[in-house]
Scaffold this motif. Structure first.
Motif, PDB file in Angstrom:
ATOM      1  N   LEU A  31       0.831  -1.207   0.000  1.00 26.18           N
ATOM      2  CA  LEU A  31       0.000   0.000   0.000  1.00 26.18           C
ATOM      3  C   LEU A  31       0.869   1.263   0.000  1.00 26.18           C
ATOM      4  O   LEU A  31       0.504   2.274  -0.607  1.00 26.18           O
ATOM      5  CB  LEU A  31      -0.952  -0.013   1.187  1.00 26.18           C
ATOM      6  N   GLY A  32       2.029   1.204   0.660  1.00 29.07           N
ATOM      7  CA  GLY A  32       2.969   2.321   0.612  1.00 29.07           C
ATOM      8  C   GLY A  32       3.503   2.542  -0.799  1.00 29.07           C
ATOM      9  O   GLY A  32       3.707   3.683  -1.229  1.00 29.07           O
ATOM     10  N   LEU A  34       1.842   1.821  -3.581  1.00 28.44           N
ATOM     11  CA  LEU A  34       0.753   2.456  -4.324  1.00 28.44           C
ATOM     12  C   LEU A  34       0.629   3.935  -3.975  1.00 28.44           C
ATOM     13  O   LEU A  34       0.394   4.777  -4.850  1.00 28.44           O
ATOM     14  CB  LEU A  34      -0.574   1.740  -4.042  1.00 28.44           C
ATOM     15  N   TYR A  35       0.806   4.274  -2.716  1.00 28.31           N
ATOM     16  CA  TYR A  35       0.742   5.672  -2.288  1.00 28.31           C
ATOM     17  C   TYR A  35       1.895   6.473  -2.891  1.00 28.31           C
ATOM     18  O   TYR A  35       1.716   7.605  -3.327  1.00 28.31           O
ATOM     19  CB  TYR A  35       0.767   5.745  -0.758  1.00 28.31           C
ATOM     20  N   SER A  38       1.294   7.430  -6.403  1.00 31.87           N
ATOM     21  CA  SER A  38       0.305   8.489  -6.599  1.00 31.87           C
ATOM     22  C   SER A  38       0.976   9.856  -6.740  1.00 31.87           C
ATOM     23  O   SER A  38       0.358  10.784  -7.260  1.00 31.87           O
ATOM     24  CB  SER A  38      -0.707   8.514  -5.453  1.00 31.87           C
ATOM     25  N   GLY A  52       8.524   3.719  -4.728  1.00 29.49           N
ATOM     26  CA  GLY A  52       7.445   2.793  -5.072  1.00 29.49           C
ATOM     27  C   GLY A  52       7.971   1.457  -5.564  1.00 29.49           C
ATOM     28  O   GLY A  52       7.483   0.401  -5.163  1.00 29.49           O
TER      29      GLY A  52
END
Length: 77
Positions: A31-32, A34-35, A38, A52
């Motif tokens: 999830l980090g 994916l963040y 962004s 990422g």
């Protein structure tokens, strides 16, 4: 080889807490990643891209190596 009157032990049997901890850590890495992606833009590509990719690689290759090592251990006779 299995003995006639014994049952096979299952992988991960009795390790619920440690399995949950590892799952939570690796899901946080994913999830980090994916963040971090962004924040990827044409002006700012290298820092979020490297972070990422690093987090995604950790979230993918750590379980891959763990499962590969478990398979090697279970195949020994």
């Amino acid at each position: 080889m299995q003995r006639p009157n014994s049952h096979a032990t299952h992988s991960g049997e009795g390790h619920l807490v440690s399995n949950l901890i590892v799952f939570i850590i690796l899901m946080a890495c994913f999830l980090g990643a994916l963040y971090a992606f962004s924040f990827w833009s044409l002006d700012n590509a290298f820092i979020p891209g490297l972070i990422g990719m690093g987090l995604f690689a950790a979230a993918f290759f750590i379980p891959k190596q763990i499962m590969g090592n478990m398979e090697k251990r279970t195949r020994k006779e």
